[in-house]
Write a protein that holds these residues in place. Sequence first.
Motif, PDB file in Angstrom:
ATOM      1  N   LYS A 115       0.779  -1.241   0.000  1.00 49.78           N
ATOM      2  CA  LYS A 115       0.000   0.000   0.000  1.00 49.78           C
ATOM      3  C   LYS A 115       0.811   1.292   0.000  1.00 49.78           C
ATOM      4  O   LYS A 115       0.453   2.241  -0.674  1.00 49.78           O
ATOM      5  N   GLY A 116       1.907   1.308   0.757  1.00 49.74           N
ATOM      6  CA  GLY A 116       2.668   2.547   0.856  1.00 49.74           C
ATOM      7  C   GLY A 116       3.432   2.920  -0.404  1.00 49.74           C
ATOM      8  O   GLY A 116       3.900   4.045  -0.545  1.00 49.74           O
ATOM      9  N   ARG A 117       3.599   1.989  -1.305  1.00 46.38           N
ATOM     10  CA  ARG A 117       4.472   2.203  -2.474  1.00 46.38           C
ATOM     11  C   ARG A 117       3.680   2.600  -3.717  1.00 46.38           C
ATOM     12  O   ARG A 117       2.580   2.115  -3.930  1.00 46.38           O
ATOM     13  N   LYS A 118       4.292   3.415  -4.546  1.00 48.63           N
ATOM     14  CA  LYS A 118       3.544   3.967  -5.682  1.00 48.63           C
ATOM     15  C   LYS A 118       4.060   3.598  -7.059  1.00 48.63           C
ATOM     16  O   LYS A 118       3.486   3.973  -8.071  1.00 48.63           O
ATOM     17  N   GLY A 119       5.167   2.863  -7.110  1.00 51.31           N
ATOM     18  CA  GLY A 119       5.736   2.555  -8.429  1.00 51.31           C
ATOM     19  C   GLY A 119       5.276   1.214  -8.969  1.00 51.31           C
ATOM     20  O   GLY A 119       5.178   0.225  -8.234  1.00 51.31           O
ATOM     21  N   ILE A 120       4.963   1.180 -10.269  1.00 52.71           N
ATOM     22  CA  ILE A 120       4.730  -0.081 -10.975  1.00 52.71           C
ATOM     23  C   ILE A 120       5.696  -0.053 -12.150  1.00 52.71           C
ATOM     24  O   ILE A 120       5.773   0.949 -12.865  1.00 52.71           O
ATOM     25  N   VAL A 121       6.449  -1.129 -12.326  1.00 51.88           N
ATOM     26  CA  VAL A 121       7.419  -1.148 -13.428  1.00 51.88           C
ATOM     27  C   VAL A 121       7.110  -2.309 -14.367  1.00 51.88           C
ATOM     28  O   VAL A 121       6.854  -3.437 -13.928  1.00 51.88           O
ATOM     29  N   SER A 122       7.100  -1.999 -15.665  1.00 52.82           N
ATOM     30  CA  SER A 122       7.022  -3.041 -16.683  1.00 52.82           C
ATOM     31  C   SER A 122       7.971  -2.644 -17.805  1.00 52.82           C
ATOM     32  O   SER A 122       8.822  -1.788 -17.602  1.00 52.82           O
ATOM     33  N   ASP A 123       7.854  -3.271 -18.969  1.00 52.66           N
ATOM     34  CA  ASP A 123       8.739  -2.867 -20.061  1.00 52.66           C
ATOM     35  C   ASP A 123       7.966  -2.672 -21.354  1.00 52.66           C
ATOM     36  O   ASP A 123       6.856  -3.171 -21.523  1.00 52.66           O
ATOM     37  N   GLN A 124       8.612  -1.980 -22.234  1.00 46.47           N
ATOM     38  CA  GLN A 124       8.116  -1.611 -23.545  1.00 46.47           C
ATOM     39  C   GLN A 124       7.819  -2.812 -24.436  1.00 46.47           C
ATOM     40  O   GLN A 124       7.061  -2.703 -25.391  1.00 46.47           O
ATOM     41  N   LEU A 125       8.418  -3.947 -24.125  1.00 48.50           N
ATOM     42  CA  LEU A 125       8.253  -5.130 -24.976  1.00 48.50           C
ATOM     43  C   LEU A 125       7.106  -6.015 -24.496  1.00 48.50           C
ATOM     44  O   LEU A 125       6.803  -7.022 -25.117  1.00 48.50           O
ATOM     45  N   ASN A 126       6.482  -5.632 -23.395  1.00 48.19           N
ATOM     46  CA  ASN A 126       5.446  -6.480 -22.817  1.00 48.19           C
ATOM     47  C   ASN A 126       4.215  -6.519 -23.718  1.00 48.19           C
ATOM     48  O   ASN A 126       4.010  -5.660 -24.565  1.00 48.19           O
ATOM     49  N   PHE A 127       3.393  -7.535 -23.499  1.00 49.82           N
ATOM     50  CA  PHE A 127       2.169  -7.727 -24.269  1.00 49.82           C
ATOM     51  C   PHE A 127       1.198  -6.586 -23.927  1.00 49.82           C
ATOM     52  O   PHE A 127       0.950  -6.331 -22.740  1.00 49.82           O
ATOM     53  N   PRO A 128       0.643  -5.905 -24.937  1.00 48.09           N
ATOM     54  CA  PRO A 128      -0.184  -4.724 -24.654  1.00 48.09           C
ATOM     55  C   PRO A 128      -1.320  -4.974 -23.656  1.00 48.09           C
ATOM     56  O   PRO A 128      -1.587  -4.130 -22.802  1.00 48.09           O
ATOM     57  N   SER A 129      -1.950  -6.145 -23.709  1.00 47.19           N
ATOM     58  CA  SER A 129      -3.052  -6.414 -22.775  1.00 47.19           C
ATOM     59  C   SER A 129      -2.571  -6.257 -21.329  1.00 47.19           C
ATOM     60  O   SER A 129      -3.289  -5.743 -20.466  1.00 47.19           O
ATOM     61  N   ASP A 130      -1.356  -6.681 -21.062  1.00 48.52           N
ATOM     62  CA  ASP A 130      -0.812  -6.575 -19.708  1.00 48.52           C
ATOM     63  C   ASP A 130      -0.709  -5.106 -19.290  1.00 48.52           C
ATOM     64  O   ASP A 130      -0.986  -4.750 -18.136  1.00 48.52           O
ATOM     65  N   ILE A 131      -0.305  -4.280 -20.239  1.00 50.99           N
ATOM     66  CA  ILE A 131      -0.151  -2.856 -19.930  1.00 50.99           C
ATOM     67  C   ILE A 131      -1.531  -2.211 -19.738  1.00 50.99           C
ATOM     68  O   ILE A 131      -1.720  -1.389 -18.840  1.00 50.99           O
ATOM     69  N   TYR A 132      -2.501  -2.611 -20.563  1.00 52.18           N
ATOM     70  CA  TYR A 132      -3.868  -2.074 -20.397  1.00 52.18           C
ATOM     71  C   TYR A 132      -4.386  -2.373 -18.991  1.00 52.18           C
ATOM     72  O   TYR A 132      -4.999  -1.532 -18.342  1.00 52.18           O
ATOM     73  N   VAL A 133      -4.161  -3.623 -18.547  1.00 46.38           N
ATOM     74  CA  VAL A 133      -4.639  -4.024 -17.218  1.00 46.38           C
ATOM     75  C   VAL A 133      -3.978  -3.157 -16.145  1.00 46.38           C
ATOM     76  O   VAL A 133      -4.637  -2.682 -15.217  1.00 46.38           O
TER      77      VAL A 133
END
Length: 425
Positions: A115-133
């Motif tokens: 809860k206290g943390r605000k960062g989410i990290v992924s990458d540019q190569l990830n599957f777009p559906s994952d990024i939408y979620v």
Amino acid sequence: MNPYNKEYAIARDENDPLKQFRTRFVNPDPELLYLDGNSLGMLPADTARHMDQVINNEWGKGLIRSWNTGWYERSAELAAQLAPLIGAQPDEVMIADSTSVNLFKLAYAALHHQKGRKGIVSDQLNFPSDIYVLQGLVELFGNRHKLRMAQSADELSVTMEELEKHLSDDTALLTLSYVVFKSAFMYDMKAVTALAHEKGAMVLWDLSHAAGAVPVHLNESNADLAIGCTYKYLNGGPGAPAFLYVRKDLQEKLKSPIQGWFGQQNPFAFNMEYQPATGINRFLAGTPPLLSVSALEPALQLMNEAGIQNLRKKSILQTNYLISLAEENLVPLGFALASPKDEEQRGSHVSIRHPEAYRICKALIDPHTGRKAVIPDFRDPDNIRLGVAPLYNTFLDIFEAVMELKLIVEQELYNKFPLTRETVT
Ligand SMILES: *Cc1c(COP(=O)(O)O)cnc(C)c1O
């Protein structure tokens, strides 16, 4: 023997210890070269028979009684068969929902826990559906989080240094595809997980292009969470239910955002108060699609019979072979390799690039007189993905597909196809 001729491919197939597995699949068209097992796996020969039994006996005759004679436990039982393929304990894996929905549930659980943390990290190569979620989750949590995307310098891979730049003591969650869907780049799961853990971040791996293609070591890597689909290399059928993994010690600490009755401690007590089930069951939502779940049984049976280590060994030989054929025959015609050359950093598909990739794919799929049709898939803007499923693909499939590609480009056979894109590419 000359490695660039057909006899060589045939000899490799004869010496293949897994060769009999191809006969365990329905292959209605000997004139078809199927190199798309990374999008939709082929139909195991046992599946139709098995489904006939499930439909006519379990459903037709057993009716609702079948929930007490196998249906209720089936998702967990099949998850236990999947567990060794991904390096997990049987009670850490569950078959449920779709990959996207499981990502939502587990990423929510991680963000809620951190809860206290605000960062989410992924990458540019990830599957777009994952990024939408992930984008949807940021909104759901009231736009408190910031989604940071690690970049790729070569469009194939992401370095540890690049990931490290985006991770901090404020990172709640790092989520990546273990095998990247376009380039097949494969992360070092253990090193990346350790790096994120140093910062106190949780790690969620998407195994969609890895499960059934490469051995995955979730426990050994101390991975927190994972998800993945079963219709690609696992041959579960179109829209087959997905899986999720939650490390044992985290299960009681996390909660699913979808508090359905199948995740309740005692669904059939019909209490009005939600009490999460102990263990992995708490990540279930509602009634599983039993017919689709059941279709996984013959598919997982085949995988476990072949052995994931043996499959990986063959897959490496085949993708290396494909790359050497492409370098010899296709690179001189304007193709470029779009997957890592190092087998340790590559899953089981090989991407190649060409400015005319879309129309070349159309020409490959079109059965022209006297030649075999090839099914690969196309990924925008110029990628042709050649999926190698070691359970049923032969060296000859690979040889013939490369020869088709060569012919189509040499003779510019793609010219007669329109440039307009179809809905599903
Ligand atoms: C195929 C794939 C999915 C698919 O998600 P669905 O919900 O099953 O449609 C998700 N993530 C990755 C990385 C994939 O390759």
